[in-house]
Motif scaffolding. Sequence first.
Motif, short mmCIF file in Angstrom:
data_model
loop_
_atom_site.label_atom_id
_atom_site.label_comp_id
_atom_site.label_asym_id
_atom_site.label_seq_id
_atom_site.Cartn_x
_atom_site.Cartn_y
_atom_site.Cartn_z
N SER B 246 15.54 -11.78 -20.60
CA SER B 246 16.40 -10.81 -21.27
C SER B 246 16.92 -9.81 -20.23
CB SER B 246 15.62 -10.07 -22.35
OG SER B 246 14.62 -9.26 -21.73
N LEU B 247 17.96 -9.07 -20.60
CA LEU B 247 18.50 -8.05 -19.70
C LEU B 247 17.42 -7.01 -19.37
CD1 LEU B 247 21.28 -7.40 -18.41
CD2 LEU B 247 21.63 -5.78 -20.26
N ARG B 248 16.60 -6.69 -20.37
CA ARG B 248 15.50 -5.76 -20.16
C ARG B 248 14.53 -6.28 -19.11
NH1 ARG B 248 10.75 -5.51 -21.32
NH2 ARG B 248 10.63 -7.34 -22.65
N GLU B 249 14.26 -7.59 -19.14
CA GLU B 249 13.34 -8.17 -18.17
C GLU B 249 13.94 -8.18 -16.76
OE1 GLU B 249 10.59 -11.46 -20.42
OE2 GLU B 249 12.75 -11.76 -20.54
N VAL B 250 15.23 -8.46 -16.68
CA VAL B 250 15.89 -8.47 -15.37
C VAL B 250 15.90 -7.06 -14.78
CG1 VAL B 250 18.01 -8.96 -14.10
CG2 VAL B 250 17.32 -10.47 -15.96
N LEU B 251 16.19 -6.06 -15.64
CA LEU B 251 16.19 -4.67 -15.16
C LEU B 251 14.80 -4.26 -14.71
CD1 LEU B 251 18.51 -2.81 -17.68
CD2 LEU B 251 18.53 -2.48 -15.21
N SER B 252 13.80 -4.70 -15.42
CA SER B 252 12.42 -4.35 -15.07
C SER B 252 12.02 -4.97 -13.73
CB SER B 252 11.49 -4.81 -16.19
OG SER B 252 10.15 -4.57 -15.86
N TRP B 253 12.45 -6.22 -13.52
CA TRP B 253 12.19 -6.91 -12.25
C TRP B 253 12.82 -6.14 -11.08
CZ3 TRP B 253 16.56 -9.64 -10.01
CH2 TRP B 253 16.26 -10.39 -8.85
N LEU B 254 14.06 -5.68 -11.29
CA LEU B 254 14.78 -4.96 -10.24
C LEU B 254 14.16 -3.57 -10.02
CD1 LEU B 254 17.21 -5.45 -8.41
CD2 LEU B 254 18.68 -4.51 -10.20
N THR B 255 13.77 -2.91 -11.11
CA THR B 255 13.09 -1.62 -11.02
C THR B 255 11.81 -1.75 -10.20
OG1 THR B 255 13.96 -0.88 -13.14
CG2 THR B 255 11.97 0.20 -12.38
N SER B 256 11.09 -2.83 -10.47
CA SER B 256 9.83 -3.05 -9.78
C SER B 256 10.06 -3.22 -8.27
CB SER B 256 9.17 -4.28 -10.40
OG SER B 256 8.43 -4.98 -9.46
#
Lengths: 451, 451
Positions: B246-256
Amino acid sequence: MSSVGDHCSVDSIASWIETRNREVSVEVERIPFRAMDKWEVMPDNSLRHSSGMFFSIEGIRVRTDYPTPTEWEQPIINQPEIGYLGILAKEFDGVLHFLMQAKIEPGNVNNVQLSPTLQATKSNYTRVHGGKNAAYLEYFRNAKSEQIILDQLQSEQGARFLRKRNRNMIVKVDADIPVYEDFRWMTLGQIKELMQRDNCVNMDTRTVIAGIDFAEQSVSEVDMAEMSNFGRGMIESALTQKGVKSLREVLSWLTSLKSRYDLIVEKVPLNQIEEWECKDDEIVRYDKKYFRVLGVRVHIDNREVVSWCQPLVQPMQQGICAFIVKKIGGIYHYLVQAKLECGNRDVFELAPTVQCLTGSIFNGAPRPPYTNYVLNAGKEQIIYDALQSEEGGRFYHEQNRNMIVEADEDFPLELPPTYQWMTLGQINEFMRYSNYINIQARSLIAAIKYK
Amino acid sequence: MSSVGDHCSVDSIASWIETRNREVSVEVERIPFRAMDKWEVMPDNSLRHSSGMFFSIEGIRVRTDYPTPTEWEQPIINQPEIGYLGILAKEFDGVLHFLMQAKIEPGNVNNVQLSPTLQATKSNYTRVHGGKNAAYLEYFRNAKSEQIILDQLQSEQGARFLRKRNRNMIVKVDADIPVYEDFRWMTLGQIKELMQRDNCVNMDTRTVIAGIDFAEQSVSEVDMAEMSNFGRGMIESALTQKGVKSLREVLSWLTSLKSRYDLIVEKVPLNQIEEWECKDDEIVRYDKKYFRVLGVRVHIDNREVVSWCQPLVQPMQQGICAFIVKKIGGIYHYLVQAKLECGNRDVFELAPTVQCLTGSIFNGAPRPPYTNYVLNAGKEQIIYDALQSEEGGRFYHEQNRNMIVEADEDFPLELPPTYQWMTLGQINEFMRYSNYINIQARSLIAAIKYK
């Protein structure tokens, strides 16, 4: 389980915090910078931790052409590393609870405030200071994708920090986890209720809570009928596609401002910055305006005795952060300001309608737009009004008045060029990406109460 | 109207560009830096325009802990101001056309390429160089909200530019506007067709075109039946909610990733940077790797004679930028890489699967992931393959191989930690916000052909 919020009232949480406040003794003693253990005064009078990490106080020169060409110098907190602000969440009887901590911070006016489960800089959790590993750290470091409710990089105060950001996380756990002393489970409703009180919920909690898209998370579970009129209005504003501007138009407006105006920040020797004086025990402007940097020794007498030294930033004036809201076409809109601050990563961030110092600073000069409107608002217009603290780990006794004010019928729809009407849905959308909604705006969004 | 694309074939546009190429004589003469008119060699050998604006060549020290602690120094192009890359659009017989320019740039391998209607730095349009005001500038400066199709801040090459960005705009006009010499109206389809050829459409055009959400703009008008299988697949990938993440998961990966790794860039005197030598007429590494900075005098003999001096950056190796795509669950996904480059504003940006130098540089050492896979792809896997130029106003004869390659059935779904499968819809969503999709990725997205 006595530590679960469902079973305890908001009042009992508040009195738990107050009890902790009475039990603990926090002494903050002003000392010369050179007397600060583990800190070094550099040849230019800048201050750094002896590890080279953590944070430092440095001098910057700021040049911008917004709104007209101008230049100034100031000290700033430089903390390039990204820390965790993390809240653990868990369902009890089908209701999500958050694990909150009653945390002591040296700069707090009232010592103890409600803070996230984890509040740790990279220097903390790589143990630059020595000391124990932060409690619950591993739940955040090892969180699996499906556990992560929220994970955002968000900015801190652009006038005080040089491009600082935190990683705001909410991680859901299913397993039973230990609840250490000073920690309690509570619901989002309870946390929001506590935000209605002065200086009870710390800034770190507010910035994380702000990222929860309440309409997305809960609207199906929540009985709209139980909500206040304002709460229902907020859900509508979060879900509508009928903003006065489309998201594309708001982005274009912001792009245009970022393109038109430059913000150039250079480091300069701290002891040479204009208008400021580096004394043995404070860095302060000749005219005493804005803020000063102090050296302190903190002594906390709690269950165990802890002591350390650090610089703290003390404001010289009080401030106000206020959103004006107005129903336009039946939908609540927030009056948002694009605000340039020297520590912003991207020139402008979206700020509350009013974000400025109060007190004697405007001595005769006109105040920023809408300030008088907000300060003179009638009782029936005031949706939210509380004193809230800035982060007590860096700021000494800094509290700002936080307000949400409903505009009256005659309030003009036309706005100055750096102001914009936005729906809550648009604000939530920007919140998902970094460096769009500033920390003062997030603090207010967090305070929105639905019931 | 003979300048309208609908009435002229892609071949006729290409031959128009070729004719312009033959007509014009462009001489680029290498000269010592100190002989460059209107440029100054500073005491540390950095180069700046005598106006203090425009751009400069400076030295930086880069420190990062990604993937392991490392430090290097290099020259970089510093151009803090945001310029316009603007394309005017207008409907002819119901079809949107774009006003494109056959523009000479000194660094182009073939002198003239297709460029946006307007390509102007702030120094250009505030006329720091002297000279005429840029054609069509006012259409962009005075664009009304309802005319703006696209308005984005987008980054340039993070390995060469220090946090540089452009304002990418598409503005729709209804009125008849003058079509000056060297300008022509053409359709998006024609521009994309020209991108299939080598070095025909310049980088500035490609980065603007990339921002068009094709599925959103045109899917209702376009006959899906007329599209290629790949084109239909792209529309599906743009509209689907069925990404593997999901977009939320991709954003979280990038945030990490952004939280875990630091990128610290400091200015250092150019004549003191490690591994590099400042000569009279070039700044170059002792081992001749990566790139060098040249001083040139440009002499253009066109309808009028123009001459100026400037630094140009010349690559010392060829490079490749390639996306691997793969149908997962029936939906095309792009294999995206989070890439740290020293000039990035926000540590990591999303880059093509492969973005690296080729040639002798890896001499024995292993190449970055997927490089060999792309270079050894079978003919039937290759969706796109063309040489494309970097911006000829800063880069001398820099061209990179641009490829889109379809993975075979056996291609592993599991990826290394800094790689991610993303749908085109997710890439488009990130494109709307600044500093997420890097310029090399955008160049490839622009090349997607639907018919």
